[in-house]
Scaffold this motif. Structure first.
Motif, PDB file in Angstrom:
ATOM      1  N   THR A  52       0.775  -1.181   0.084  1.00  0.00           N
ATOM      2  CA  THR A  52       0.012   0.045  -0.033  1.00  0.00           C
ATOM      3  C   THR A  52       1.080   1.309  -0.071  1.00  0.00           C
ATOM      4  OG1 THR A  52      -1.689  -1.081   1.245  1.00  0.00           O
ATOM      5  CG2 THR A  52      -1.686   1.489   1.165  1.00  0.00           C
ATOM      6  N   ARG A  53       0.847   2.207  -0.919  1.00  0.00           N
ATOM      7  CA  ARG A  53       1.618   3.357  -1.155  1.00  0.00           C
ATOM      8  C   ARG A  53       1.235   4.287  -1.940  1.00  0.00           C
ATOM      9  NH1 ARG A  53       6.805   1.480  -4.896  1.00  0.00           N
ATOM     10  NH2 ARG A  53       6.816  -0.586  -3.374  1.00  0.00           N
ATOM     11  N   THR A  54       1.618   5.425  -1.785  1.00  0.00           N
ATOM     12  CA  THR A  54       1.045   6.670  -2.770  1.00  0.00           C
ATOM     13  C   THR A  54       1.466   6.530  -3.935  1.00  0.00           C
ATOM     14  OG1 THR A  54       0.869   7.707  -0.555  1.00  0.00           O
ATOM     15  CG2 THR A  54       0.815   9.082  -2.395  1.00  0.00           C
ATOM     16  N   CYS A  55       0.748   6.816  -4.747  1.00  0.00           N
ATOM     17  CA  CYS A  55       1.155   6.733  -6.359  1.00  0.00           C
ATOM     18  C   CYS A  55       1.828   8.189  -6.871  1.00  0.00           C
ATOM     19  CB  CYS A  55      -0.002   6.477  -7.523  1.00  0.00           C
ATOM     20  SG  CYS A  55       0.356   6.619  -9.105  1.00  0.00           S
ATOM     21  N   PRO A  56       2.995   7.960  -7.492  1.00  0.00           N
ATOM     22  CA  PRO A  56       3.757   9.232  -7.916  1.00  0.00           C
ATOM     23  C   PRO A  56       2.908  10.225  -8.806  1.00  0.00           C
ATOM     24  CG  PRO A  56       4.805   7.393  -8.832  1.00  0.00           C
ATOM     25  CD  PRO A  56       3.629   6.803  -7.868  1.00  0.00           C
ATOM     26  N   ASN A  70      -2.880   9.123  -5.095  1.00  0.00           N
ATOM     27  CA  ASN A  70      -3.727   8.123  -4.249  1.00  0.00           C
ATOM     28  C   ASN A  70      -2.933   7.235  -3.608  1.00  0.00           C
ATOM     29  OD1 ASN A  70      -6.288   9.525  -4.970  1.00  0.00           O
ATOM     30  ND2 ASN A  70      -6.133   8.558  -7.028  1.00  0.00           N
ATOM     31  N   THR A  71      -3.601   6.893  -2.402  1.00  0.00           N
ATOM     32  CA  THR A  71      -2.845   5.904  -1.543  1.00  0.00           C
ATOM     33  C   THR A  71      -3.733   4.725  -1.864  1.00  0.00           C
ATOM     34  OG1 THR A  71      -2.203   7.514   0.094  1.00  0.00           O
ATOM     35  CG2 THR A  71      -2.008   5.280   0.639  1.00  0.00           C
ATOM     36  N   THR A  72      -3.076   3.674  -2.271  1.00  0.00           N
ATOM     37  CA  THR A  72      -3.854   2.370  -2.801  1.00  0.00           C
ATOM     38  C   THR A  72      -3.180   1.193  -2.632  1.00  0.00           C
ATOM     39  OG1 THR A  72      -3.444   2.379  -4.880  1.00  0.00           O
ATOM     40  CG2 THR A  72      -5.723   3.659  -4.396  1.00  0.00           C
ATOM     41  N   GLN A  73      -3.831  -0.089  -2.483  1.00  0.00           N
ATOM     42  CA  GLN A  73      -2.895  -1.122  -2.510  1.00  0.00           C
ATOM     43  C   GLN A  73      -2.431  -1.384  -4.150  1.00  0.00           C
ATOM     44  OE1 GLN A  73      -4.057  -4.353  -0.335  1.00  0.00           O
ATOM     45  NE2 GLN A  73      -2.392  -5.463  -0.745  1.00  0.00           N
ATOM     46  N   GLN A  74      -1.274  -1.443  -4.226  1.00  0.00           N
ATOM     47  CA  GLN A  74      -0.644  -1.916  -5.679  1.00  0.00           C
ATOM     48  C   GLN A  74      -0.739  -3.148  -6.114  1.00  0.00           C
ATOM     49  OE1 GLN A  74       0.924   0.997  -7.217  1.00  0.00           O
ATOM     50  NE2 GLN A  74       0.086   2.070  -5.525  1.00  0.00           N
ATOM     51  N   THR A  75      -0.783  -3.692  -7.250  1.00  0.00           N
ATOM     52  CA  THR A  75      -0.899  -4.978  -7.815  1.00  0.00           C
ATOM     53  C   THR A  75       0.702  -5.102  -8.386  1.00  0.00           C
ATOM     54  OG1 THR A  75      -3.228  -4.584  -8.594  1.00  0.00           O
ATOM     55  CG2 THR A  75      -2.024  -6.379  -9.473  1.00  0.00           C
ATOM     56  N   ARG A  76       1.210  -6.349  -7.862  1.00  0.00           N
ATOM     57  CA  ARG A  76       2.584  -6.908  -8.181  1.00  0.00           C
ATOM     58  C   ARG A  76       2.426  -7.594  -9.489  1.00  0.00           C
ATOM     59  NH1 ARG A  76       7.429  -7.341  -4.401  1.00  0.00           N
ATOM     60  NH2 ARG A  76       6.142  -6.041  -3.618  1.00  0.00           N
ATOM     61  N   MET A  77       3.299  -7.199 -10.444  1.00  0.00           N
ATOM     62  CA  MET A  77       3.517  -7.680 -11.750  1.00  0.00           C
ATOM     63  C   MET A  77       5.203  -7.995 -12.103  1.00  0.00           C
ATOM     64  SD  MET A  77       0.267  -7.545 -12.917  1.00  0.00           S
ATOM     65  CE  MET A  77       0.536  -7.675 -14.885  1.00  0.00           C
ATOM     66  N   ARG A  78       4.991  -9.255 -12.874  1.00  0.00           N
ATOM     67  CA  ARG A  78       6.209  -9.737 -13.392  1.00  0.00           C
ATOM     68  C   ARG A  78       6.345  -9.549 -14.920  1.00  0.00           C
ATOM     69  NH1 ARG A  78       7.820 -14.980 -11.539  1.00  0.00           N
ATOM     70  NH2 ARG A  78       8.421 -13.975  -9.616  1.00  0.00           N
ATOM     71  N   GLU A  79       7.391  -8.913 -15.599  1.00  0.00           N
ATOM     72  CA  GLU A  79       7.262  -8.807 -16.982  1.00  0.00           C
ATOM     73  C   GLU A  79       8.784  -9.459 -17.597  1.00  0.00           C
ATOM     74  OE1 GLU A  79       5.835  -5.243 -19.651  1.00  0.00           O
ATOM     75  OE2 GLU A  79       7.948  -5.054 -19.234  1.00  0.00           O
ATOM     76  N   VAL A 138      -5.486   2.752  -9.543  1.00  0.00           N
ATOM     77  CA  VAL A 138      -6.296   3.861  -9.977  1.00  0.00           C
ATOM     78  C   VAL A 138      -6.038   4.377 -11.335  1.00  0.00           C
ATOM     79  CG1 VAL A 138      -6.950   6.205  -9.299  1.00  0.00           C
ATOM     80  CG2 VAL A 138      -6.634   4.632  -7.806  1.00  0.00           C
ATOM     81  N   CYS A 139      -4.830   4.710 -11.578  1.00  0.00           N
ATOM     82  CA  CYS A 139      -4.228   5.206 -12.767  1.00  0.00           C
ATOM     83  C   CYS A 139      -3.510   4.415 -13.715  1.00  0.00           C
ATOM     84  CB  CYS A 139      -3.572   6.614 -12.627  1.00  0.00           C
ATOM     85  SG  CYS A 139      -1.881   6.417 -12.006  1.00  0.00           S
ATOM     86  N   GLY A 140      -2.899   3.140 -13.233  1.00  0.00           N
ATOM     87  CA  GLY A 140      -2.352   2.040 -14.050  1.00  0.00           C
ATOM     88  C   GLY A 140      -0.706   2.581 -14.162  1.00  0.00           C
ATOM     89  N   THR A 141      -0.226   3.693 -13.192  1.00  0.00           N
ATOM     90  CA  THR A 141       1.112   3.827 -13.307  1.00  0.00           C
ATOM     91  C   THR A 141       1.870   2.661 -12.741  1.00  0.00           C
ATOM     92  OG1 THR A 141       0.630   6.065 -13.305  1.00  0.00           O
ATOM     93  CG2 THR A 141       3.048   5.572 -12.673  1.00  0.00           C
ATOM     94  N   ALA A 142       3.114   2.219 -13.669  1.00  0.00           N
ATOM     95  CA  ALA A 142       3.878   1.477 -13.077  1.00  0.00           C
ATOM     96  C   ALA A 142       5.215   1.940 -12.439  1.00  0.00           C
ATOM     97  CB  ALA A 142       4.590   0.141 -14.208  1.00  0.00           C
ATOM     98  N   VAL A 143       5.479   1.346 -11.194  1.00  0.00           N
ATOM     99  CA  VAL A 143       6.663   1.581 -10.465  1.00  0.00           C
ATOM    100  C   VAL A 143       7.378   0.430 -10.372  1.00  0.00           C
ATOM    101  CG1 VAL A 143       7.506   2.639  -8.331  1.00  0.00           C
ATOM    102  CG2 VAL A 143       5.406   3.355  -9.572  1.00  0.00           C
ATOM    103  N   GLU A 144       8.813   0.460 -10.625  1.00  0.00           N
ATOM    104  CA  GLU A 144       9.665  -0.915 -10.312  1.00  0.00           C
ATOM    105  C   GLU A 144      10.032  -0.852  -8.868  1.00  0.00           C
ATOM    106  OE1 GLU A 144      12.782  -2.096 -12.915  1.00  0.00           O
ATOM    107  OE2 GLU A 144      12.331  -0.743 -14.559  1.00  0.00           O
TER     108      GLU A 144
END
Length: 67
Positions: free
Chosen positions: A19-23, A27-36, A60-66
């Motif tokens: 759970t983090r704040t999107c840059p 918004n502070t939401t629970q992120q979804t973890r992905m592997r590519e 919320v917005c779909g921004t990806a953070v490594e």
């Protein structure tokens, strides 16, 4: 001789992340973890995988953070 091969990018859903704040949307939401990763297949069997990366996507917005 007949060969069936492919080259593509695959993404795997790994479940809930932190759970983090999107840059981007702040918004502070629970992120979804992905592997590519990129992979090369022969007869629909993965042979090589490279350019692996692990990231979290904002729900919320779909921004990806490594990670």
């Amino acid at each position: 001789m007949f060969f069936v091969f492919g080259l593509g990018t695959k993404q795997q859903h790994l479940g809930p992340g932190e759970t983090r704040t999107c840059p981007r949307c702040h918004n502070t939401t629970q992120q979804t973890r992905m592997r590519e990763f990129r992979q090369f297949t022969v007869f629909f069997v993965p042979v090589l995988r490279w350019k692996r990366r692990l990231f979290e996507v904002c729900s919320v917005c779909g921004t990806a953070v490594e990670v």
